[in-house]
Design a protein around this motif. Sequence first.
Motif, PDB file in Angstrom:
ATOM      1  N   ALA A 100      72.840 -31.819  33.264  1.00 49.62           N
ATOM      2  CA  ALA A 100      71.766 -30.857  32.986  1.00 49.62           C
ATOM      3  C   ALA A 100      71.802 -29.698  33.979  1.00 49.62           C
ATOM      4  O   ALA A 100      71.576 -28.531  33.622  1.00 49.62           O
ATOM      5  N   ALA A 101      72.098 -30.007  35.261  1.00 53.00           N
ATOM      6  CA  ALA A 101      72.162 -28.964  36.286  1.00 53.00           C
ATOM      7  C   ALA A 101      73.298 -27.992  36.004  1.00 53.00           C
ATOM      8  O   ALA A 101      73.137 -26.763  36.164  1.00 53.00           O
ATOM      9  N   ASP A 131      72.264 -23.039  43.467  1.00 46.68           N
ATOM     10  CA  ASP A 131      72.619 -21.819  42.743  1.00 46.68           C
ATOM     11  C   ASP A 131      74.137 -21.779  42.576  1.00 46.68           C
ATOM     12  O   ASP A 131      74.856 -22.668  43.035  1.00 46.68           O
ATOM     13  N   ARG A 132      74.633 -20.738  41.929  1.00 48.25           N
ATOM     14  CA  ARG A 132      76.064 -20.687  41.644  1.00 48.25           C
ATOM     15  C   ARG A 132      76.896 -20.608  42.918  1.00 48.25           C
ATOM     16  O   ARG A 132      77.985 -21.187  42.997  1.00 48.25           O
ATOM     17  N   ALA A 133      76.401 -19.906  43.917  1.00 52.55           N
ATOM     18  CA  ALA A 133      77.131 -19.816  45.180  1.00 52.55           C
ATOM     19  C   ALA A 133      77.272 -21.191  45.828  1.00 52.55           C
ATOM     20  O   ALA A 133      78.336 -21.540  46.364  1.00 52.55           O
ATOM     21  N   LYS A 134      76.190 -21.961  45.780  1.00 53.98           N
ATOM     22  CA  LYS A 134      76.242 -23.305  46.348  1.00 53.98           C
ATOM     23  C   LYS A 134      77.215 -24.182  45.565  1.00 53.98           C
ATOM     24  O   LYS A 134      77.970 -24.968  46.161  1.00 53.98           O
ATOM     25  N   LEU A 135      77.209 -24.042  44.262  1.00 51.12           N
ATOM     26  CA  LEU A 135      78.141 -24.832  43.450  1.00 51.12           C
ATOM     27  C   LEU A 135      79.585 -24.479  43.796  1.00 51.12           C
ATOM     28  O   LEU A 135      80.439 -25.368  43.921  1.00 51.12           O
ATOM     29  N   ASP A 136      79.854 -23.173  43.936  1.00 47.58           N
ATOM     30  CA  ASP A 136      81.202 -22.753  44.316  1.00 47.58           C
ATOM     31  C   ASP A 136      81.615 -23.359  45.656  1.00 47.58           C
ATOM     32  O   ASP A 136      82.765 -23.772  45.852  1.00 47.58           O
ATOM     33  N   THR A 195      75.023 -22.616  34.401  1.00 52.35           N
ATOM     34  CA  THR A 195      75.797 -21.770  33.490  1.00 52.35           C
ATOM     35  C   THR A 195      74.899 -20.769  32.782  1.00 52.35           C
ATOM     36  O   THR A 195      75.260 -19.597  32.597  1.00 52.35           O
ATOM     37  N   ARG A 196      73.712 -21.219  32.427  1.00 53.65           N
ATOM     38  CA  ARG A 196      72.795 -20.375  31.658  1.00 53.65           C
ATOM     39  C   ARG A 196      72.025 -19.388  32.536  1.00 53.65           C
ATOM     40  O   ARG A 196      71.895 -18.211  32.193  1.00 53.65           O
TER      41      ARG A 196
END
Length: 254
Positions: free
Chosen positions: A210-211, A243-248, A216-217
Amino acid sequence: MEAVWIIAIVAGAALLLLVLLSLMRGKERVIDAGGQPDADAGPAKADASNTDSAPAGDDATAEADGPGEILEARGKDDAECGLADWIMLDVNTALDGDYNSDRAVINRVADAALKASADLKATGSATVDLPYILADASGPKHYRRTFTRAEAEPGMVAEGVLLVDELLQWRGRDERTVALAGWLESESDEEGTGSLDPPSTVRMADATEAAIADLTRTGRAVVDLRGLTRDRGGPRDFRREIDRAKLDEIVGED
């Protein structure tokens, strides 16, 4: 008269040759009725049934204690092995016995588990149908059960001792999802209270998916899991914002 002497000489030579051949045969290796070579014999030629010449995994399969070990010997992953052992538990319950030592039963369950694994991933449900799986004094016995992925996964986790990222790998999720799962599981055990229990493992796997969808959205996600249970200690709540930066960063560290 001369011909008679010639015949006598030839006959004597033939007799001598027979004696020499008999002596030579006496030196050959002898195998007794038990199939064992005599003490003076050299190493016997390897029999075709020698385990050294058997295909890899055959010995392990023959000695396996359950269908999960059979699949492990075939090089299958822990999730498929866990599914096989979970199905075996259900077979024992359904047929009211312990059939873990029945080679025919556990081999059929192992094969059925591989098919069930593929069906669960493809459609979310599977049917294991094993007619005439065994027989006793009361007659033949059959096993048939249809189950969903939601029903099977806690059993797979318990029997296969799966981590969250391993469960998501079995589901076929991508590298980013698997990496996030590993990070979340690690973050949720700051006090070192052991592995998540099976239901909590499945909950965290679902929350990870879900995360990823939210990231992505919208570029942000919140993982909020109440009452996670581990091997030691009571239920604990867990929350992380990503957030996306953290995921990266997480993917880069993996």
